[in-house]
Design an enzyme around this catalytic site. Sequence first.
Site, PDB file in Angstrom:
ATOM      1  N   ALA A   1     -25.579  19.442  30.651  1.00  0.00           N
ATOM      2  CA  ALA A   1     -24.414  20.311  30.426  1.00  0.00           C
ATOM      3  C   ALA A   1     -24.653  21.186  29.190  1.00  0.00           C
ATOM      4  CB  ALA A   1     -23.152  19.471  30.238  1.00  0.00           C
TER       5      ALA A   1
ATOM      6  N   SER B   1     -33.880  23.682  28.470  1.00  0.00           N
ATOM      7  CA  SER B   1     -34.745  22.656  29.050  1.00  0.00           C
ATOM      8  C   SER B   1     -34.852  22.905  30.539  1.00  0.00           C
ATOM      9  CB  SER B   1     -34.162  21.256  28.835  1.00  0.00           C
ATOM     10  OG  SER B   1     -34.903  20.319  29.606  1.00  0.00           O
TER      11      SER B   1
ATOM     12  N   TYR C   1     -26.732  16.026  28.346  1.00  0.00           N
ATOM     13  CA  TYR C   1     -27.851  16.883  27.924  1.00  0.00           C
ATOM     14  C   TYR C   1     -27.961  18.122  28.821  1.00  0.00           C
ATOM     15  CZ  TYR C   1     -32.731  17.858  26.471  1.00  0.00           C
ATOM     16  OH  TYR C   1     -33.886  18.438  25.998  1.00  0.00           O
TER      17      TYR C   1
ATOM     18  N   LYS D   1     -27.564  22.009  27.731  1.00  0.00           N
ATOM     19  CA  LYS D   1     -28.686  22.956  27.884  1.00  0.00           C
ATOM     20  C   LYS D   1     -28.336  24.087  28.848  1.00  0.00           C
ATOM     21  CE  LYS D   1     -31.619  20.968  25.048  1.00  0.00           C
ATOM     22  NZ  LYS D   1     -31.934  21.618  23.770  1.00  0.00           N
TER      23      LYS D   1
HETATM   24  P1  NAD Z   1     -37.798  15.640  18.511  1.00  0.00           P
HETATM   25  O1  NAD Z   1     -36.841  14.511  18.698  1.00  0.00           O
HETATM   26  O2  NAD Z   1     -39.242  15.372  18.349  1.00  0.00           O
HETATM   27  O3  NAD Z   1     -37.310  16.562  17.306  1.00  0.00           O
HETATM   28  C1  NAD Z   1     -35.970  17.004  17.193  1.00  0.00           C
HETATM   29  C2  NAD Z   1     -35.654  17.320  15.755  1.00  0.00           C
HETATM   30  O4  NAD Z   1     -34.273  17.715  15.684  1.00  0.00           O
HETATM   31  C3  NAD Z   1     -35.817  16.119  14.814  1.00  0.00           C
HETATM   32  O5  NAD Z   1     -36.551  16.503  13.662  1.00  0.00           O
HETATM   33  C4  NAD Z   1     -34.395  15.740  14.468  1.00  0.00           C
HETATM   34  O6  NAD Z   1     -34.261  15.148  13.182  1.00  0.00           O
HETATM   35  C5  NAD Z   1     -33.707  17.101  14.533  1.00  0.00           C
HETATM   36  N1  NAD Z   1     -32.263  16.977  14.673  1.00  0.00           N
HETATM   37  C6  NAD Z   1     -31.554  16.137  15.469  1.00  0.00           C
HETATM   38  N2  NAD Z   1     -30.243  16.301  15.271  1.00  0.00           N
HETATM   39  C7  NAD Z   1     -30.098  17.276  14.334  1.00  0.00           C
HETATM   40  C8  NAD Z   1     -28.976  17.880  13.709  1.00  0.00           C
HETATM   41  N3  NAD Z   1     -27.712  17.532  13.991  1.00  0.00           N
HETATM   42  N4  NAD Z   1     -29.208  18.861  12.782  1.00  0.00           N
HETATM   43  C9  NAD Z   1     -30.472  19.221  12.464  1.00  0.00           C
HETATM   44  N5  NAD Z   1     -31.565  18.666  13.016  1.00  0.00           N
HETATM   45  C10 NAD Z   1     -31.381  17.714  13.946  1.00  0.00           C
HETATM   46  O7  NAD Z   1     -37.537  16.596  19.792  1.00  0.00           O
HETATM   47  P2  NAD Z   1     -38.488  17.687  20.477  1.00  0.00           P
HETATM   48  O8  NAD Z   1     -39.071  17.085  21.672  1.00  0.00           O
HETATM   49  O9  NAD Z   1     -39.338  18.332  19.464  1.00  0.00           O
HETATM   50  O10 NAD Z   1     -37.358  18.716  20.990  1.00  0.00           O
HETATM   51  C11 NAD Z   1     -37.100  19.957  20.380  1.00  0.00           C
HETATM   52  C12 NAD Z   1     -36.145  20.750  21.272  1.00  0.00           C
HETATM   53  O11 NAD Z   1     -36.755  20.956  22.558  1.00  0.00           O
HETATM   54  C13 NAD Z   1     -34.825  20.024  21.557  1.00  0.00           C
HETATM   55  O12 NAD Z   1     -33.764  20.959  21.594  1.00  0.00           O
HETATM   56  C14 NAD Z   1     -35.048  19.424  22.916  1.00  0.00           C
HETATM   57  O13 NAD Z   1     -33.823  19.209  23.592  1.00  0.00           O
HETATM   58  C15 NAD Z   1     -35.896  20.491  23.573  1.00  0.00           C
HETATM   59  N6  NAD Z   1     -36.677  19.987  24.705  1.00  0.00           N
HETATM   60  C16 NAD Z   1     -37.607  18.996  24.542  1.00  0.00           C
HETATM   61  C17 NAD Z   1     -38.323  18.545  25.632  1.00  0.00           C
HETATM   62  C18 NAD Z   1     -39.364  17.455  25.541  1.00  0.00           C
HETATM   63  O14 NAD Z   1     -39.851  17.043  26.592  1.00  0.00           O
HETATM   64  N7  NAD Z   1     -39.738  16.995  24.385  1.00  0.00           N
HETATM   65  C19 NAD Z   1     -38.073  19.093  26.894  1.00  0.00           C
HETATM   66  C20 NAD Z   1     -37.125  20.092  27.036  1.00  0.00           C
HETATM   67  C21 NAD Z   1     -36.439  20.525  25.930  1.00  0.00           C
END
Ligand code: NAD
Length: 247
Positions: A157, A142, A155, A159
């Site tokens: 830490a 991230s 979070y 990432k």
């Molecule tokens: P989201 O919440 O829309 O989707 C995350 C998915 O992960 C969900 O389907 C959830 O059920 C699944 N999940 C959660 N815990 C789990 C587990 N223990 N085992 C298996 N699946 C699990 O999130 P997103 O925005 O699509 O994020 C996807 C990735 O991108 C994440 O790693 C997030 O940290 C990263 N990210 C997102 C953003 C943002 O702005 N949305 C920014 C930077 C990084």
Amino acid sequence: MSRLSNKVAIITGGANGIGKSTAEKFMAEGAAVAIWDVAEEQGQHLAKASQEKGFQCQFFKTDTSSPESVQQSTEAVIDTFGKIDILINNAGITRDASMKKMSMHQWQQVIDVNLTGVFNCVKAVFPHMAEQKSGRIINAASVVALYGNFGQTNYVAAKAGVIGMTKTWAREFGRKGITVNAIAPGFIATDMVGTVPQEVLDGMVNRTPMGRLGQPEDIANGYVFLASDEAAFITGTTLSIDGGLVF
Ligand code: NAD
């Protein structure tokens, strides 16, 4: 020619948000996709809808924070598709609180999924990639791992740890034909940012040179590129996809 023909990809957290969009793009590029997620209903729905369109897609209920669950699903993917070419470590959660208010439980939950979950998946999948002497591992980091963020000690830490593991595994796995990279998304319009107050999001958009939030497809495009043959000599890098928020 599709860029991921004959490839088998595991996408963790593939039932929603960025992971779902990535699964759809991977299938459109010819990959067979294994969705690993705790969200059973959404995961099954995506797999069924994809199969109806003629794509190869299976849902495997998996909690990436559990080594046993990950091991079981790894074996199930091998039984179903015969091999694993690509692992997208995309599952992630937030449990935000300022340092003063953050509980040990909030700290541990995020570390278990966002850091240990990535370790668990690589631990289980790496031997299969090493045996076939090829593979692609791409981890969700991230933008906040690069600059810190108020209320996200846990979070950030996790990432930042993911970026460190990415560089370490790039060094360890390169001679086995496996590349390991990370993507650092900026603020992307998914459920995950649903809890972020609107004024904070507006502030982010104002500070972003491209002047908008990212869409899940923006990140999915990066995953496709890093998984494709075009990225064969790229390893150990963290690709920022953030509209220019951090550089
Ligand atoms: P989201 O919440 O829309 O989707 C995350 C998915 O992960 C969900 O389907 C959830 O059920 C699944 N999940 C959660 N815990 C789990 C587990 N223990 N085992 C298996 N699946 C699990 O999130 P997103 O925005 O699509 O994020 C996807 C990735 O991108 C994440 O790693 C997030 O940290 C990263 N990210 C997102 C953003 C943002 O702005 N949305 C920014 C930077 C990084």
